[in-house]
Motif scaffolding. Sequence first.
Motif, short mmCIF file in Angstrom:
data_model
loop_
_atom_site.label_atom_id
_atom_site.label_comp_id
_atom_site.label_asym_id
_atom_site.label_seq_id
_atom_site.Cartn_x
_atom_site.Cartn_y
_atom_site.Cartn_z
N GLY A 1 0.55 -1.35 -0.16
CA GLY A 1 0.05 -0.11 0.01
C GLY A 1 0.88 1.25 0.06
O GLY A 1 0.21 2.27 0.04
N VAL A 2 2.05 1.32 -0.28
CA VAL A 2 2.98 2.47 -0.10
C VAL A 2 2.80 3.38 -1.23
O VAL A 2 3.10 4.22 -1.50
N LEU A 3 2.23 2.81 -2.58
CA LEU A 3 2.02 3.44 -3.88
C LEU A 3 0.89 4.25 -3.94
O LEU A 3 0.87 5.03 -4.75
N GLY A 4 0.03 4.19 -2.31
CA GLY A 4 -0.99 5.05 -2.69
C GLY A 4 -2.10 4.63 -3.50
O GLY A 4 -2.12 3.43 -3.81
N ARG A 5 -3.09 5.66 -3.85
CA ARG A 5 -4.28 4.91 -4.57
C ARG A 5 -4.13 5.26 -5.88
O ARG A 5 -4.88 5.19 -6.85
N SER A 6 -2.98 5.76 -6.45
CA SER A 6 -2.49 6.10 -7.81
C SER A 6 -2.22 4.86 -8.66
O SER A 6 -1.13 4.42 -8.27
N PRO A 7 -3.01 4.62 -9.66
CA PRO A 7 -2.63 3.21 -10.32
C PRO A 7 -1.39 3.36 -11.26
O PRO A 7 -0.79 2.62 -11.63
N ARG A 8 -1.30 5.08 -11.65
CA ARG A 8 -0.25 5.25 -12.49
C ARG A 8 1.21 4.94 -11.94
O ARG A 8 2.11 4.55 -12.51
N ARG A 9 1.31 5.07 -10.50
CA ARG A 9 2.58 4.78 -9.86
C ARG A 9 2.84 3.29 -9.88
O ARG A 9 4.17 3.02 -10.03
N ALA A 10 1.90 2.65 -9.76
CA ALA A 10 2.29 1.09 -10.00
C ALA A 10 2.75 0.81 -11.41
O ALA A 10 3.60 0.12 -11.51
N ARG A 11 1.83 1.44 -12.27
CA ARG A 11 2.23 1.14 -13.71
C ARG A 11 3.72 1.61 -13.94
O ARG A 11 4.55 1.05 -14.65
N LEU A 12 4.13 2.81 -13.24
CA LEU A 12 5.39 3.30 -13.40
C LEU A 12 6.39 2.43 -12.89
O LEU A 12 7.36 2.14 -13.65
#
Length: 585
Positions: free
Chosen positions: A30-41
């Motif tokens: 959960g450290v990436l927050g709610r942003s799906p873009r951060r996970a894709r990055l």
Amino acid sequence: MTHRSPNGGAVVPLRHEAVLEAVAAIRAAGVLGRSPRRARLLEYLVDRELSGHGDEIKPHAIAVEVFDRDPRLETGRAGVVRSEIGRLREALARFYALADPELPVIEIPDGSCRATLRPGPGEAGPPPSPGWWRVALLAGLVLLLILPVLWQAHLRHDRDEIIAAAARPVEEAPYQVLRVAVLPLRAEGRLAGLEDLAFGLAAEIATDLATRPWIAVSAPSDAARAAETADYLLRGRLIWRSEALLAQLELISFPERRTVWTTFQRVGDSAEAVRAAERDAVGHILRRLGAAHRMGPDQVGSPPPRQGAGGLPELSCLMGIHRYLATPAAPAHAELGLCLGRLVERHPGLGEAWAALALVRLDEARFGRNLRSGSDAVAAAWSDAARASAQALRLAPKGLMTLQAAAMLAIEGPARDPESFRFHAARLLELYPHHPPSLALIGSRIAAFEGRWDEGLALVAQALRLEPDPPGWFHVAPALHALMGTDAVAARKAVRPLDPSGSRVERLLFGLAEARNRSAPPEAQAGLTGLAAWTAPGGLAAADALGDALGAGAAAFVRSRGYAPALQAELLRQIAAAGPVAPAP
């Protein structure tokens, strides 16, 4: 395999599986927050390094391939990339502060866009004893077998979370969700296909706005209905004058009914000109709404690019899909299928045209609309739908119609593929989280075809909350659920919002509810009156409509739909109990 050490010196051996396990652990933490873009990055940077293409990572590539920016634009791109890289760097630092020391370490050095991969501090130690090589080999084989299963389970969990998040009321979102109502543009002037262009342009502007998670779009019947629920209303005209298109648009805020943005411009006479005007309008609207509600540049962004090819007749053909989907009918279906077929022959790289053709062929296969002759007609329609869908996924993989067609094909087609359906459904709701037709489409399939009623009806309920004037098909899944129960009054109420002249499914549900009404005891019929007054196309009386809905082909139609077993069995039971209904003399 080997990877760069943090200081760029000696190479360090690493296994792909271990690195992917670290990525999965980071996402799950959960450290990436709610942003799906951060996970894709994160996944993009790691994938580039694992595939040996890390030296190709540049801000430009990240902006285009991860952030979906227009490759032709440069302004502000580097700043957005550096900002998101910085947030990801901080998230990785937080994760590894408490992480399992056995996990490989993924780092992004200051000033760099590339990830460095190295073994975790807990991996160092004396070499294994030669006597243990068989154990180590066995453990490695077991790991190779288990990791794909765990990875697939992780992906399923992510997809399920995206679908569940789409059903949550917008009031629970971590940011304010603006409701923007988009009215069809008025068509003015003498030009063949102008009404399709005007209706389609409004629909595509709404679709482009729906790519922002802080915007929920709707399509009310008029401004008065929009004022009841919307924060903003977009309306306007598309005018053909002096051999060119003119566009007038107006954005109005509620409740004060104040014009916050307006434009009147000459568009031109080509598909490319219309696309450019559409992109310009969406960009202005996003920036105006973003500034008024303090959205950051990365939340506003640029509207996604759309393909343009040919002249206005070709674009009118393509945009005709939007009017057809709003009011599907056999004549429009036949004309649209012909012109879209010609369009993809002339412009085989036009992904949106392939997606529109896939939706047309799906209606042919699912409902027999303009079905070709021959014993293999249905199979041919499914095959054409699958081919068009595959081309759309290749050419326009993030398009709304592309993902809608792919999801329906996966769950309703002859090669039933629930995993593929969940993948396309989650992708659709991730990219268009507050788009009512997509919510209703996915929710109804989850309910009726997978039998997951609570999950599916929650998505449909969200669509009904966001859309003040929903079409009848939004209510199909709730009506099916009500008809599975024993409460005749509830079933009657559930079918009332359906369109009795609409799809065959809607006519069937009306017929079953009316048959239940007729078989009810006299004392119960007092609470069920009113349903028999509905009429089918052409002014058919209720008995004619019942004969059409519950005729000899009703059971075969239900079996062809591929509903969840419990639903199919109940519908077949009710059709058999109703018996054949003769048309009125």
